[in-house]
Design a protein around this motif. Structure first.
Motif, mmCIF file in Angstrom:
data_model
loop_
_atom_site.group_PDB
_atom_site.id
_atom_site.type_symbol
_atom_site.label_atom_id
_atom_site.label_comp_id
_atom_site.label_asym_id
_atom_site.label_seq_id
_atom_site.Cartn_x
_atom_site.Cartn_y
_atom_site.Cartn_z
ATOM 1 N N ASP A 275 0.834 -1.201 0.000
ATOM 2 C CA ASP A 275 0.000 0.000 0.000
ATOM 3 C C ASP A 275 0.868 1.250 0.000
ATOM 4 O O ASP A 275 0.563 2.247 -0.659
ATOM 5 N N GLU A 276 1.960 1.189 0.761
ATOM 6 C CA GLU A 276 2.873 2.328 0.819
ATOM 7 C C GLU A 276 3.505 2.586 -0.550
ATOM 8 O O GLU A 276 3.645 3.741 -0.977
ATOM 9 N N LEU A 277 3.885 1.527 -1.246
ATOM 10 C CA LEU A 277 4.455 1.695 -2.582
ATOM 11 C C LEU A 277 3.435 2.333 -3.517
ATOM 12 O O LEU A 277 3.763 3.258 -4.282
ATOM 13 N N PHE A 278 2.197 1.851 -3.477
ATOM 14 C CA PHE A 278 1.156 2.415 -4.336
ATOM 15 C C PHE A 278 0.868 3.872 -3.971
ATOM 16 O O PHE A 278 0.524 4.677 -4.841
ATOM 17 N N THR A 279 0.997 4.213 -2.700
ATOM 18 C CA THR A 279 0.787 5.601 -2.283
ATOM 19 C C THR A 279 1.856 6.503 -2.892
ATOM 20 O O THR A 279 1.560 7.574 -3.445
ATOM 21 N N ARG A 280 3.100 6.089 -2.823
ATOM 22 C CA ARG A 280 4.184 6.901 -3.383
ATOM 23 C C ARG A 280 4.031 7.047 -4.896
ATOM 24 O O ARG A 280 4.301 8.109 -5.460
ATOM 25 N N TYR A 281 3.578 5.990 -5.527
ATOM 26 C CA TYR A 281 3.371 6.053 -6.974
ATOM 27 C C TYR A 281 2.173 6.932 -7.324
ATOM 28 O O TYR A 281 2.171 7.611 -8.359
ATOM 29 N N ASP A 318 5.868 -1.789 -14.507
ATOM 30 C CA ASP A 318 7.286 -1.444 -14.719
ATOM 31 C C ASP A 318 7.699 -0.299 -13.795
ATOM 32 O O ASP A 318 8.765 -0.330 -13.176
ATOM 33 N N ASP A 319 6.851 0.734 -13.723
ATOM 34 C CA ASP A 319 7.133 1.884 -12.858
ATOM 35 C C ASP A 319 7.227 1.458 -11.390
ATOM 36 O O ASP A 319 8.117 1.909 -10.666
ATOM 37 N N LEU A 320 6.282 0.646 -10.970
ATOM 38 C CA LEU A 320 6.265 0.209 -9.570
ATOM 39 C C LEU A 320 7.529 -0.572 -9.226
ATOM 40 O O LEU A 320 8.110 -0.392 -8.143
ATOM 41 N N GLU A 321 7.962 -1.421 -10.135
ATOM 42 C CA GLU A 321 9.193 -2.187 -9.891
ATOM 43 C C GLU A 321 10.398 -1.271 -9.817
ATOM 44 O O GLU A 321 11.270 -1.439 -8.946
ATOM 45 N N ALA A 322 10.461 -0.296 -10.721
ATOM 46 C CA ALA A 322 11.589 0.639 -10.723
ATOM 47 C C ALA A 322 11.585 1.492 -9.462
ATOM 48 O O ALA A 322 12.637 1.734 -8.847
ATOM 49 N N LEU A 323 10.408 1.953 -9.070
ATOM 50 C CA LEU A 323 10.301 2.780 -7.871
ATOM 51 C C LEU A 323 10.689 1.998 -6.621
ATOM 52 O O LEU A 323 11.403 2.506 -5.749
ATOM 53 N N LEU A 324 10.239 0.754 -6.552
ATOM 54 C CA LEU A 324 10.588 -0.066 -5.395
ATOM 55 C C LEU A 324 12.087 -0.339 -5.348
ATOM 56 O O LEU A 324 12.695 -0.322 -4.265
ATOM 57 N N SER A 348 15.192 11.040 6.521
ATOM 58 C CA SER A 348 14.515 9.914 7.179
ATOM 59 C C SER A 348 13.979 10.306 8.552
ATOM 60 O O SER A 348 13.148 9.602 9.125
ATOM 61 N N TYR A 349 14.434 11.441 9.077
ATOM 62 C CA TYR A 349 13.924 11.978 10.343
ATOM 63 C C TYR A 349 13.087 13.236 10.116
ATOM 64 O O TYR A 349 12.869 14.010 11.045
ATOM 65 N N ALA A 350 12.578 13.421 8.900
ATOM 66 C CA ALA A 350 11.794 14.608 8.578
ATOM 67 C C ALA A 350 10.535 14.669 9.435
ATOM 68 O O ALA A 350 10.043 13.647 9.923
ATOM 69 N N PRO A 351 9.973 15.862 9.623
ATOM 70 C CA PRO A 351 8.782 16.009 10.465
ATOM 71 C C PRO A 351 7.554 15.261 9.949
ATOM 72 O O PRO A 351 6.625 15.005 10.700
ATOM 73 N N ASN A 352 7.535 14.937 8.662
ATOM 74 C CA ASN A 352 6.414 14.205 8.077
ATOM 75 C C ASN A 352 6.918 13.450 6.857
ATOM 76 O O ASN A 352 8.094 13.560 6.482
ATOM 77 N N GLY A 353 6.033 12.682 6.237
ATOM 78 C CA GLY A 353 6.452 11.818 5.138
ATOM 79 C C GLY A 353 6.343 12.415 3.753
ATOM 80 O O GLY A 353 6.572 11.706 2.759
ATOM 81 N N MET A 354 6.037 13.707 3.639
ATOM 82 C CA MET A 354 5.839 14.310 2.318
ATOM 83 C C MET A 354 7.092 14.240 1.457
ATOM 84 O O MET A 354 7.013 14.178 0.221
ATOM 85 N N TRP A 355 8.243 14.240 2.083
ATOM 86 C CA TRP A 355 9.487 14.180 1.308
ATOM 87 C C TRP A 355 9.565 12.917 0.454
ATOM 88 O O TRP A 355 10.126 12.944 -0.651
ATOM 89 N N ALA A 356 9.007 11.810 0.956
ATOM 90 C CA ALA A 356 9.058 10.553 0.212
ATOM 91 C C ALA A 356 8.240 10.636 -1.071
ATOM 92 O O ALA A 356 8.594 10.035 -2.088
#
Length: 577
Positions: A275-281, A318-324, A348-356
């Motif tokens: 789910d996290e991978l799909f969120t980033r994508y 293909d994109d999901l594999e490359a991103l992972l 990795s210690y950012a105040p929130n996850g938006m950077w990802a």
């Protein structure tokens, strides 16, 4: 309002119903019950059917054992697609098949009639009510289950020999052995046990009008194990697409690698690693669509648009594999320059996850054909988003506030432009004042964010592994403050009195005077001659070597950290002129 059909049913009533035609869909997880779960079910059913080991204490008219809900919806083929209850239903089918096989050569009328009733629960029947032995009442299409063929074979043939290694075979053999032992010990009750299971064990079938409704019900009712993840639904769409192209086996192998790799990398607070991978994508695909709306759809709502159009494109997998793979390299700290890895550690210690989400979009938009990024561009990008996210989070805490400036920046990135936050610059005096008034408590994520940023503002600070557990260290210890209290009590929790320290060191150094902490910060040899490593945080070692750390030092260090960060914002072009 969604319509639901809810009707309490016995095992016999539900399973033998001519309309019952169950399907375990492709997006479900494989069968997971082992001996512990089967033992619990068997013992519960036996105790229910024979209270106090007595046949006479059972009230066949009123006694009921509630097994749980079964949530389904009728799919386009008219089958009852199982959303919840897969494990229970599968296990009950195996248990009934074990009873049926045991009664194969039965002669007494009660056992023969019981066997006939079991047959109507396992196989479909003709108009005379006779079982059609090549048409089971349950089927499985679970994409990631290599053993589903064994399950169907066991139901058809009633055989699970030693060559079968699946959980289905193990469960079937377990029940067969338990039934054999029961019949040997209580032969007079042979037919009663399965009859009481069939007639007095209750299920609550809930039939929804659609898959989405069934999934919502499951999420509300389920208290056993994990509900179906969004990624499970997406898997089914991929599976159908690749199967239609004759590439089913290829997809199953690729999806399995995705699951395994994501599980090693992502540890989301909610949802599954995939789910996290799909969120980033999703943020990349949102940007490609030019979506600026700060109201973010759920994963399922986003990907289901246009009949899951995105998931029917070969490029998506293909994109999901490359991103992972990119995030795998980030996690392993490989394939990047030292300066980039240092920036990634700070983020990795950012105040929130938006950077990802920003970085995922940057990678997919800027990668070359080998999946690599230009080091200088990446380094500049990481510095820029670090400064902006940290400062913006101080002014407007919470990831939701970042959507306004970040979503347009994502669109810029996918269109080949640099991320541009020039419309959201900071005022030097205002941001400095916010730093000075901010309460840097240990519980606030921003406290850790700033301490890690400060540690890595030292160009000589060594890079640490991402799996290093860092905790907040009070340089002027709390215990010391109890004996020699600071003049300004707030200085104990001031940013200048805190640093990040490895947990293994922090445990030993917690309450010592600074002079006493030095050996723990630097490392030492214990009484057994073993070298005990110190901290990798350079500043702490340097501070300890000074011999003392006073209230004046706390105040001075606080100002240095704040001034350094604000000056850095100016260097990044994030301050108003």
């Amino acid at each position: 309002m969604s319509k639901l059909n809810i009707d309490q049913r016995t095992i016999a009533s539900l399973f033998s119903d001519k309309r019952s035609d169950f399907l375990i869909p492709d997006y479900q997880r494989p069968y997971a019950w082992g001996e512990d779960e089967c033992t619990t079910l068997w013992e519960d059913l036996k105790s229910f059917a024979f209270p106090n080991d007595s046949s006479q204490d059972f009230d066949s008219e009123n006694d009921e054992y509630f097994l749980g809900p079964i949530v389904t919806f009728k799919n386009e083929d008219g089958k009852q697609e199982i959303i919840d209850g897969q494990q229970r239903l599968t296990t009950m089918m195996l248990l009934l098949r074990a009873f049926y096989s045991r009664f194969e050569h039965a002669q007494d009328d009660d056992t023969v009639e019981t066997r006939k009733l079991i047959a109507r629960c396992i196989w479909k029947t003709n108009e005379l009510g006779r079982p059609i032995f090549d048409r089971l009442k349950i089927d499985s299409e679970v994409a990631s289950d290599d053993d589903k063929g064994e399950f169907l074979s066991i139901l058809e043939r009633g055989v699970a020999d030693g060559s079968m290694r699946s959980r289905y075979a193990a469960a079937y053999r377990f029940f067969s052995e338990k039934i054999a032992d029961f019949v040997d010990r209580m032969p007079m009750y042979t037919a009663l046990f399965p009859i009481r299971i069939l007639n007095n064990v209750i299920l609550l079938p809930i039939e929804a009008e659609s898959q989405d409704t069934a999934l919502r019900i499951f999420s509300t009712l389920n208290d056993r194990g994990l509900p179906l993840a969004d990624a499970d639904i997406f898997k089914s769409q991929f599976y159908k697409h690749f199967s239609a192209e004759g590439r089913k086996d290829e997809f199953v192998a690729r999806w399995k690698r995705l699951e395994e790799t994501a599980g090693l990398i992502f540890k989301p607070a909610t949802g599954t690693p995939l789910d996290e991978l799909f969120t980033r994508y999703m943020y990349y695909r949102r940007a490609k669509k030019g979506i600026r709306d700060t109201t973010t759809k759920s994963l399922r709502d986003f990907y289901s648009e246009g009949g899951y159009e995105i998931l029917k494109q070969d490029a998506t997998l293909d994109d999901l594999e490359a991103l992972l793979d990119f995030w795998r390299r980030v996690d392993a700290q490989e394939g990047f320059s030292e300066r980039v890895l240092r920036r990634l550690f700070v983020l990795s210690y950012a105040p929130n996850g938006m950077w990802a989400y920003l970085l995922s979009t940057w990678f997919l938009a800027r990668r070359d054909e080998d999946g690599n990024l230009d080091d200088a561009e990446l380094y500049g990008f990481l510095r820029y988003i670090t400064g902006f996210i940290y400062a913006y989070s101080l002014e407007r805490p919470g990831v939701n506030a970042l959507r306004g400036p970040v979503y347009p920046a994502l669109i810029d990135i996918v269109n080949g432009r640099d991320a541009d936050f020039s419309g959201h610059l900071f005022d030097r005096e205002t941001i400095t004042g916010r730093f000075r008034s901010y309460q840097f408590t240990n519980q606030r994520r921003f406290t850790r964010s700033m301490l890690v940023w400060w540690a890595y503002s030292d160009p000589e600070q060594p890079l640490m592994d991402l799996d290093t557990t860092l905790e907040i260290e009070h340089i002027y210890a709390r215990k010391r403050n109890e004996v020699h209290p600071l003049t300004d009590r707030s200085n104990l929790e001031a940013l200048g009195n805190k640093a990040m320290l490895e947990k293994r060191v922090n445990i030993r150094a917690a309450d010592y005077q600074l002079a006493d902490k030095r050996k723990y910060y630097e490392g030492y040899t214990n009484d057994n001659g073993t070298e005990v490593p110190g901290t990798a945080v350079r500043e702490l070692v340097e501070i300890s070597r000074r011999g003392d750390f006073s209230e004046t030092d706390i105040e001075g260090r606080t100002e240095r950290i704040i001034a350094a960060f604000v000056d850095w914002l100016g260097e990044l072009g994030l301050l108003r002129e």
